[in-house]
Design a protein around this motif. Structure first.
Motif, PDB file in Angstrom:
ATOM      1  N   LEU A   1      -1.260  -2.072  -9.847  1.00 42.24           N
ATOM      2  CA  LEU A   1      -1.475  -1.116  -8.839  1.00 42.24           C
ATOM      3  C   LEU A   1      -1.281   0.161  -8.909  1.00 42.24           C
ATOM      4  N   ALA A   2      -0.167   0.334  -9.303  1.00 43.17           N
ATOM      5  CA  ALA A   2       0.557   1.908  -9.488  1.00 43.17           C
ATOM      6  C   ALA A   2      -0.169   2.393 -10.658  1.00 43.17           C
ATOM      7  N   GLU A   3      -0.407   1.747 -11.636  1.00 46.07           N
ATOM      8  CA  GLU A   3      -1.151   2.608 -12.544  1.00 46.07           C
ATOM      9  C   GLU A   3      -2.690   2.843 -12.292  1.00 46.07           C
TER      10      GLU A   3
ATOM     11  N   SER B   1       4.120  -2.944  -3.389  1.00 48.29           N
ATOM     12  CA  SER B   1       2.588  -2.340  -4.017  1.00 48.29           C
ATOM     13  C   SER B   1       2.641  -1.147  -3.675  1.00 48.29           C
ATOM     14  N   VAL B   2       2.725  -1.128  -2.265  1.00 45.60           N
ATOM     15  CA  VAL B   2       2.638   0.569  -1.503  1.00 45.60           C
ATOM     16  C   VAL B   2       3.546   1.313  -2.073  1.00 45.60           C
ATOM     17  N   ALA B   3       4.826   1.030  -2.169  1.00 45.60           N
ATOM     18  CA  ALA B   3       5.864   1.917  -2.785  1.00 45.60           C
ATOM     19  C   ALA B   3       5.757   2.219  -4.218  1.00 45.60           C
TER      20      ALA B   3
ATOM     21  N   ALA C   1       4.705   6.001  -5.456  1.00 46.93           N
ATOM     22  CA  ALA C   1       5.664   6.661  -6.762  1.00 46.93           C
ATOM     23  C   ALA C   1       4.650   7.344  -7.678  1.00 46.93           C
ATOM     24  N   ALA C   2       3.718   6.596  -7.942  1.00 50.64           N
ATOM     25  CA  ALA C   2       2.813   6.996  -9.286  1.00 50.64           C
ATOM     26  C   ALA C   2       1.825   7.988  -8.867  1.00 50.64           C
ATOM     27  N   CYS C   3       1.439   8.150  -7.650  1.00 47.04           N
ATOM     28  CA  CYS C   3       0.404   9.268  -7.539  1.00 47.04           C
ATOM     29  C   CYS C   3       0.653  10.192  -6.315  1.00 47.04           C
ATOM     30  N   ASP C   4      -0.036  11.219  -6.436  1.00 45.41           N
ATOM     31  CA  ASP C   4       0.337  12.396  -5.541  1.00 45.41           C
ATOM     32  C   ASP C   4      -0.706  12.589  -4.338  1.00 45.41           C
TER      33      ASP C   4
END
Length: 344
Positions: free
Chosen positions: A90-92, A135-137, A141-144
């Motif tokens: 999900l982060a990617e 998942s949310v965290a 951390a991965a997007c702005d």
């Protein structure tokens, strides 16, 4: 249902250049809210927030991004809705979505379909708040861009407001500041996705209570909103109203609400549709078929003079080879020639 005092450190409301768009939005709807649909909705509602169909994180990472993440520049503000339950994936996918220009990434915790359940995402995540928080965290951390969550009130026989609030608190503690609440339970067994949108009773009061109990959160209510009066009434209690099928079957509702909430002058249906001509002709020149665009336009004259003929002309003609803008002009012309519908 016992009100709970606000907690110190609750996330602040979602802030962005498009913060005002939260007041009116169109729900992510599978097989409906593709880019063609969103361009049409943007012409109707210049200020509303639009959402993509749900896209699984794996598809974003490994699939045809040009198709899955297709977006016209006119769509802003537009959010990408992701499905999935693996924080790293999900982060990617969130990073990719932000890099592709989406203004928000939304995690689906509300879809009840069997396919979604088999993949351990959607509504079944309501029973795994810690996983949703992780998942949310990871996504934050991965997007702005803002990371938000769309959820139900609970699953199956979960009728405890405290459990719903615990879910929200756990996810909010990971940094999520906005929750879109489809104000029904999701039944994971025994009801189809369509029945899940209609049979479980609506409890808007839970969404209202969430805003009272957690005023630092941005709360948007979704589910069963069928007309302009109902949508605006929700804004007395929460930050936004999200329309679903009503916006699709009667898209003029979107235009009336946008004018009512943000100001401006009401246009005419024909003028709004004609403003879409450059987009339609550009898409046809790129190889698109008219039927893939016109299917989203069928409800524009819902309940109006010539509305049935408008739908019939597009439904029967848009699939034919060479169908182009002239067919839309033919359909528009019928709305002025035929008598107004009579009440049954």
């Amino acid at each position: 249902m016992t009100p709970v005092d606000p907690r110190p450190g609750d996330p602040v409301p979602v802030e962005s250049p498009y913060a005002a768009s939260i007041r009116l939005s169109v729900a992510p709807m599978m097989d409906w809210t593709d880019s063609h649909c969103r361009v049409f909705h943007r012409l109707l509602a210049p200020h509303a927030r639009l959402y993509t169909e749900m896209v699984h994180a794996n598809a974003v990472i490994h699939g045809d991004r040009a198709k899955l993440l297709a977006r016209d520049p006119s769509e802003h503000p537009v959010a990408l809705q992701l499905g999935g339950s693996e924080p790293a994936l999900l982060a990617e996918a969130a990073r990719i979505g932000a890099d592709h220009g989406f203004d928000e990434v939304n995690l689906n915790c509300g879809c009840p379909s069997d396919r979604v359940q088999a993949g351990r995402f959607g509504a079944c995540l309501m029973r795994e708040p810690a996983l949703v928080a992780d998942s949310v965290a990871a996504m934050i951390a991965a997007c702005d861009v803002p990371v938000t969550v769309k959820c139900r009130l609970g699953v199956d026989d979960d009728h405890d407001y405290g459990r719903f609030l615990d879910f929200v608190d756990t996810v909010a503690s990971a940094g999520c500041g906005m929750f879109v609440v489809h104000a029904r339970n999701a039944w994971l067994k025994g009801l189809s996705p369509k029945e899940n949108r209609e049979i479980p009773p609506l409890r808007y009061d839970w969404a209202y209570a969430l805003k009272r109990d957690r005023p630092g959160l941005t709360v948007v209510v979704n589910g069963g909103i069928a007309d302009a009066a109902e949508a605006t009434a929700h804004l007395d209690h929460v930050d936004g109203a999200m329309l679903g099928r009503a916006a699709y079957h009667d898209p003029w509702l979107l235009h009336r609400l946008d004018v009512a909430l943000y100001g401006g002058e009401l246009s005419t249906r024909a003028d709004v549709l004609r403003s879409m001509r450059p987009y339609v002709e550009d898409q046809l020149a790129r190889g698109a078929q008219l039927k893939h665009i016109s299917r989203h336009l069928l409800g524009l004259f819902h309940g109006e003079r010539g509305g049935r003929a408008f739908r019939q002309v597009l439904s029967e003609g848009a699939h034919r080879p060479g169908a182009g803008w002239a067919l839309l002009e033919e359909a528009i012309s019928l709305t002025a020639l035929l008598p107004a519908p009579t009440a049954e």
